[in-house]
Motif scaffolding. Structure first.
Motif, PDB file in Angstrom:
ATOM      1  N   LEU A   8     -24.773  15.674 100.768  1.00  0.00           N
ATOM      2  CA  LEU A   8     -25.209  16.717  99.830  1.00  0.00           C
ATOM      3  C   LEU A   8     -24.460  16.621  98.501  1.00  0.00           C
ATOM      4  CD1 LEU A   8     -25.563  19.763 102.238  1.00  0.00           C
ATOM      5  CD2 LEU A   8     -27.393  18.573 101.031  1.00  0.00           C
ATOM      6  N   LEU A   9     -23.149  16.395  98.555  1.00  0.00           N
ATOM      7  CA  LEU A   9     -22.376  16.272  97.318  1.00  0.00           C
ATOM      8  C   LEU A   9     -22.775  15.026  96.544  1.00  0.00           C
ATOM      9  CD1 LEU A   9     -18.874  17.437  98.573  1.00  0.00           C
ATOM     10  CD2 LEU A   9     -20.509  18.704  97.163  1.00  0.00           C
ATOM     11  N   ALA A  10     -23.057  13.943  97.243  1.00  0.00           N
ATOM     12  CA  ALA A  10     -23.524  12.720  96.577  1.00  0.00           C
ATOM     13  C   ALA A  10     -24.868  12.962  95.906  1.00  0.00           C
ATOM     14  CB  ALA A  10     -23.610  11.577  97.581  1.00  0.00           C
ATOM     15  N   ALA A  11     -25.760  13.686  96.563  1.00  0.00           N
ATOM     16  CA  ALA A  11     -27.053  14.019  95.960  1.00  0.00           C
ATOM     17  C   ALA A  11     -26.858  14.899  94.725  1.00  0.00           C
ATOM     18  CB  ALA A  11     -27.949  14.714  96.984  1.00  0.00           C
ATOM     19  N   HIS A  12     -25.956  15.867  94.818  1.00  0.00           N
ATOM     20  CA  HIS A  12     -25.635  16.727  93.670  1.00  0.00           C
ATOM     21  C   HIS A  12     -25.187  15.883  92.491  1.00  0.00           C
ATOM     22  CE1 HIS A  12     -22.632  18.891  91.240  1.00  0.00           C
ATOM     23  NE2 HIS A  12     -23.486  19.885  91.325  1.00  0.00           N
ATOM     24  N   ASP A  13     -24.241  15.002  92.720  1.00  0.00           N
ATOM     25  CA  ASP A  13     -23.717  14.163  91.632  1.00  0.00           C
ATOM     26  C   ASP A  13     -24.799  13.264  91.055  1.00  0.00           C
ATOM     27  OD1 ASP A  13     -21.259  15.323  91.941  1.00  0.00           O
ATOM     28  OD2 ASP A  13     -20.364  13.627  92.999  1.00  0.00           O
ATOM     29  N   ARG A  14     -25.615  12.690  91.900  1.00  0.00           N
ATOM     30  CA  ARG A  14     -26.651  11.766  91.453  1.00  0.00           C
ATOM     31  C   ARG A  14     -27.722  12.474  90.617  1.00  0.00           C
ATOM     32  NH1 ARG A  14     -27.530  10.176  96.073  1.00  0.00           N
ATOM     33  NH2 ARG A  14     -29.327  11.442  96.603  1.00  0.00           N
ATOM     34  N   ILE A  15     -28.104  13.677  91.019  1.00  0.00           N
ATOM     35  CA  ILE A  15     -29.205  14.378  90.372  1.00  0.00           C
ATOM     36  C   ILE A  15     -28.764  15.193  89.163  1.00  0.00           C
ATOM     37  CG2 ILE A  15     -30.949  16.177  90.713  1.00  0.00           C
ATOM     38  CD1 ILE A  15     -31.068  15.204  93.671  1.00  0.00           C
ATOM     39  N   LEU A  16     -27.639  15.873  89.262  1.00  0.00           N
ATOM     40  CA  LEU A  16     -27.284  16.870  88.255  1.00  0.00           C
ATOM     41  C   LEU A  16     -26.189  16.482  87.286  1.00  0.00           C
ATOM     42  CD1 LEU A  16     -27.372  20.056  90.493  1.00  0.00           C
ATOM     43  CD2 LEU A  16     -29.121  19.223  88.933  1.00  0.00           C
ATOM     44  N   ARG A  17     -25.459  15.406  87.541  1.00  0.00           N
ATOM     45  CA  ARG A  17     -24.299  15.144  86.719  1.00  0.00           C
ATOM     46  C   ARG A  17     -24.383  13.852  85.945  1.00  0.00           C
ATOM     47  NH1 ARG A  17     -18.875  15.736  89.886  1.00  0.00           N
ATOM     48  NH2 ARG A  17     -18.223  15.194  87.836  1.00  0.00           N
ATOM     49  N   GLY A  18     -23.890  13.930  84.718  1.00  0.00           N
ATOM     50  CA  GLY A  18     -23.567  12.755  83.943  1.00  0.00           C
ATOM     51  C   GLY A  18     -24.692  11.840  83.551  1.00  0.00           C
ATOM     52  N   SER A  19     -25.899  12.177  83.891  1.00  0.00           N
ATOM     53  CA  SER A  19     -26.988  11.276  83.548  1.00  0.00           C
ATOM     54  C   SER A  19     -27.307  11.339  82.064  1.00  0.00           C
ATOM     55  CB  SER A  19     -28.232  11.628  84.357  1.00  0.00           C
ATOM     56  OG  SER A  19     -28.643  12.949  84.070  1.00  0.00           O
ATOM     57  N   GLY A  20     -27.033  12.480  81.444  1.00  0.00           N
ATOM     58  CA  GLY A  20     -27.409  12.651  80.044  1.00  0.00           C
ATOM     59  C   GLY A  20     -28.921  12.611  79.937  1.00  0.00           C
ATOM     60  N   SER A  21     -29.448  13.221  78.968  1.00  0.00           N
ATOM     61  CA  SER A  21     -30.897  13.225  78.805  1.00  0.00           C
ATOM     62  C   SER A  21     -31.346  11.904  78.198  1.00  0.00           C
ATOM     63  CB  SER A  21     -31.289  14.384  77.890  1.00  0.00           C
ATOM     64  OG  SER A  21     -32.666  14.344  77.646  1.00  0.00           O
ATOM     65  N   ALA A  22     -32.343  11.295  78.801  1.00  0.00           N
ATOM     66  CA  ALA A  22     -32.874  10.038  78.276  1.00  0.00           C
ATOM     67  C   ALA A  22     -33.446  10.254  76.879  1.00  0.00           C
ATOM     68  CB  ALA A  22     -33.930   9.485  79.219  1.00  0.00           C
ATOM     69  N   HIS A  23     -34.026  11.415  76.654  1.00  0.00           N
ATOM     70  CA  HIS A  23     -34.584  11.757  75.356  1.00  0.00           C
ATOM     71  C   HIS A  23     -34.045  13.120  74.943  1.00  0.00           C
ATOM     72  CE1 HIS A  23     -37.288   8.375  75.686  1.00  0.00           C
ATOM     73  NE2 HIS A  23     -37.564   8.766  76.910  1.00  0.00           N
ATOM     74  N   PRO A  24     -32.964  13.130  74.153  1.00  0.00           N
ATOM     75  CA  PRO A  24     -32.393  14.422  73.764  1.00  0.00           C
ATOM     76  C   PRO A  24     -33.363  15.227  72.907  1.00  0.00           C
ATOM     77  CG  PRO A  24     -31.233  12.594  72.712  1.00  0.00           C
ATOM     78  CD  PRO A  24     -32.254  12.009  73.612  1.00  0.00           C
ATOM     79  N   ARG A  25     -33.190  16.524  72.953  1.00  0.00           N
ATOM     80  CA  ARG A  25     -34.045  17.392  72.148  1.00  0.00           C
ATOM     81  C   ARG A  25     -33.848  17.103  70.670  1.00  0.00           C
ATOM     82  NH1 ARG A  25     -33.138  23.433  74.120  1.00  0.00           N
ATOM     83  NH2 ARG A  25     -31.208  22.985  73.074  1.00  0.00           N
ATOM     84  N   PHE A  26     -34.884  17.337  69.896  1.00  0.00           N
ATOM     85  CA  PHE A  26     -34.827  17.141  68.455  1.00  0.00           C
ATOM     86  C   PHE A  26     -33.713  18.001  67.873  1.00  0.00           C
ATOM     87  CE2 PHE A  26     -36.082  18.169  64.105  1.00  0.00           C
ATOM     88  CZ  PHE A  26     -36.196  16.891  63.596  1.00  0.00           C
ATOM     89  N   GLY A  27     -32.884  17.408  67.040  1.00  0.00           N
ATOM     90  CA  GLY A  27     -31.806  18.137  66.378  1.00  0.00           C
ATOM     91  C   GLY A  27     -30.474  18.053  67.089  1.00  0.00           C
ATOM     92  N   THR A  28     -30.443  17.494  68.292  1.00  0.00           N
ATOM     93  CA  THR A  28     -29.174  17.359  68.982  1.00  0.00           C
ATOM     94  C   THR A  28     -28.505  16.050  68.585  1.00  0.00           C
ATOM     95  OG1 THR A  28     -30.163  16.286  70.904  1.00  0.00           O
ATOM     96  CG2 THR A  28     -29.933  18.677  70.998  1.00  0.00           C
ATOM     97  N   VAL A  29     -27.202  16.038  68.728  1.00  0.00           N
ATOM     98  CA  VAL A  29     -26.414  14.828  68.481  1.00  0.00           C
ATOM     99  C   VAL A  29     -25.749  14.463  69.795  1.00  0.00           C
ATOM    100  CG1 VAL A  29     -24.460  13.849  67.226  1.00  0.00           C
ATOM    101  CG2 VAL A  29     -26.020  15.443  66.075  1.00  0.00           C
ATOM    102  N   VAL A  30     -25.982  13.248  70.259  1.00  0.00           N
ATOM    103  CA  VAL A  30     -25.386  12.774  71.503  1.00  0.00           C
ATOM    104  C   VAL A  30     -24.288  11.783  71.150  1.00  0.00           C
ATOM    105  CG1 VAL A  30     -25.791  11.572  73.684  1.00  0.00           C
ATOM    106  CG2 VAL A  30     -27.533  13.111  72.767  1.00  0.00           C
ATOM    107  N   GLU A  31     -23.132  12.002  71.740  1.00  0.00           N
ATOM    108  CA  GLU A  31     -21.944  11.190  71.447  1.00  0.00           C
ATOM    109  C   GLU A  31     -21.325  10.743  72.762  1.00  0.00           C
ATOM    110  OE1 GLU A  31     -17.697  11.948  69.154  1.00  0.00           O
ATOM    111  OE2 GLU A  31     -19.009  13.637  69.561  1.00  0.00           O
ATOM    112  N   ARG A  32     -20.864   9.511  72.803  1.00  0.00           N
ATOM    113  CA  ARG A  32     -20.168   8.997  73.990  1.00  0.00           C
ATOM    114  C   ARG A  32     -18.686   8.866  73.678  1.00  0.00           C
ATOM    115  NH1 ARG A  32     -22.469   8.177  78.945  1.00  0.00           N
ATOM    116  NH2 ARG A  32     -20.831   6.661  79.186  1.00  0.00           N
ATOM    117  N   ILE A  33     -17.862   9.390  74.572  1.00  0.00           N
ATOM    118  CA  ILE A  33     -16.411   9.205  74.501  1.00  0.00           C
ATOM    119  C   ILE A  33     -15.994   8.710  75.880  1.00  0.00           C
ATOM    120  CG2 ILE A  33     -14.162  10.298  74.214  1.00  0.00           C
ATOM    121  CD1 ILE A  33     -15.438  12.307  72.337  1.00  0.00           C
ATOM    122  N   GLY A  34     -15.762   7.422  76.000  1.00  0.00           N
ATOM    123  CA  GLY A  34     -15.421   6.839  77.297  1.00  0.00           C
ATOM    124  C   GLY A  34     -16.500   7.142  78.316  1.00  0.00           C
TER     125      GLY A  34
END
Length: 99
Positions: A8-34
């Motif tokens: 269940l925790l592995a499914a949580h991490d896979r589905i809800l965490r850290g994936s970032g949006s493939a297509h961010p909403r208009f007007g957002t700024v996406v930045e990577r730090i490590g």
């Protein structure tokens, strides 16, 4: 089908965490730090990441996130999950960075 806690925790991490949006909403700024993905919405910043391990320099990352958000005058939302191996270290680093 019965899942154990680890699955269940592995499914949580896979589905809800850290994936970032493939297509961010208009007007957002996406930045990577490590291993972190910061999404700046203009009103706030959300930090996403996969589970961090002991070798991750969380204090340095927290300082970098704080600097990035301060430059945009945005508060930061950074969720810490209790099942993360380094949750207490991450929490302590975030609290120290917020002072």
């Amino acid at each position: 089908m019965v899942l154990d806690v680890g699955e269940l925790l592995a499914a949580h991490d896979r589905i809800l965490r850290g994936s970032g949006s493939a297509h961010p909403r208009f007007g957002t700024v996406v930045e990577r730090i490590g291993p972190l993905t910061l999404t700046h919405y203009g009103t706030h910043c959300i930090v996403e990441h996969l589970a961090l391990d002991a070798s991750t320099p969380v204090a340095r990352l927290a300082a970098q996130v704080r600097q990035s958000a301060a430059e945009r005058v945005e508060p930061v939302e950074w969720r810490v999950f209790a099942h993360d191996a380094e949750a207490s270290q991450l929490t302590a680093s975030l609290e120290a960075a917020g002072r």
